[in-house]
Design an enzyme around this catalytic site. Sequence first.
Site, PDB file in Angstrom:
ATOM      1  N   ARG A 129       2.378  -9.476  -8.968  1.00 25.24           N
ATOM      2  CA  ARG A 129       3.289  -8.605  -9.713  1.00 25.24           C
ATOM      3  C   ARG A 129       3.381  -9.137 -11.137  1.00 25.24           C
ATOM      4  O   ARG A 129       3.947 -10.204 -11.381  1.00 25.24           O
ATOM      5  CB  ARG A 129       4.667  -8.568  -9.049  1.00 25.24           C
ATOM      6  CG  ARG A 129       4.659  -7.857  -7.697  1.00 25.24           C
ATOM      7  CD  ARG A 129       4.164  -6.440  -7.811  1.00 25.24           C
ATOM      8  NE  ARG A 129       4.252  -5.696  -6.556  1.00 25.24           N
ATOM      9  CZ  ARG A 129       3.761  -4.482  -6.402  1.00 25.24           C
ATOM     10  NH1 ARG A 129       3.120  -3.880  -7.407  1.00 25.24           N
ATOM     11  NH2 ARG A 129       3.875  -3.867  -5.248  1.00 25.24           N
ATOM     12  N   GLU A 164      -0.209   4.641   2.566  1.00 23.49           N
ATOM     13  CA  GLU A 164      -0.047   3.291   2.022  1.00 23.49           C
ATOM     14  C   GLU A 164      -0.366   2.225   3.071  1.00 23.49           C
ATOM     15  O   GLU A 164      -0.985   1.204   2.761  1.00 23.49           O
ATOM     16  CB  GLU A 164       1.369   3.102   1.476  1.00 23.49           C
ATOM     17  CG  GLU A 164       1.679   3.940   0.252  1.00 23.49           C
ATOM     18  CD  GLU A 164       0.808   3.598  -0.956  1.00 23.49           C
ATOM     19  OE1 GLU A 164       0.240   2.482  -1.014  1.00 23.49           O
ATOM     20  OE2 GLU A 164       0.681   4.459  -1.839  1.00 23.49           O
TER      21      GLU A 164
END
Length: 198
Positions: free
Chosen positions: A64, A93
Amino acid sequence: MTSFSHETVSRTQRYAGPIFTVHTDEVTMPGGGTARRDVVTNKNAVVVVALDDVGRVALIRQYRHPLGRKIWELPAGLRDVDGEDLVLAAARELAEEVDLVAARYDLLIDLHTSPGFSAETVRIFLARELSAVPSGELHERHDEEADIELVWCDLDEAVAMVLRGEITNAAAAGGLLAAARARDDGWATLRPAGTPPI
């Protein structure tokens, strides 16, 4: 006590990008004046607690960039296909990020991730009766997803990781805690996957 109705007097767009927009609203306040509030609007998201038949949950570690490191998360993604059913989005997903198919989906919880500045909603599903995506249908991962690490973890240990501060992603923490509570309640608190969104 009387209820006050906050009204938006004006809106100024500050930024528009492919994932989110930012605007500033001028909003009436109970004291008689107005205040400016910056608002982020994005595509919202789905998150999946994938639980196998021995009580293990699929955790991923993903990079991230705002944090500059990998963190523990659950399979998740933006609701970036217009009109897509939320269960189908969750299934997409799950297949794309961890190569899994679930025969059963239930609704765990809905979250507003940061209502002080964002309108984002996240729907968290429990996925069970898992199997592998057929080898000919595997998704090719790109960018941050290219080096996702998958780890199977006992649900109680995953909850302990939340409480030890090792899992800090808000949707992951909420989903894991909700899944553990639902399990402890014999799954009686689960809602149908097709429950209308908040």
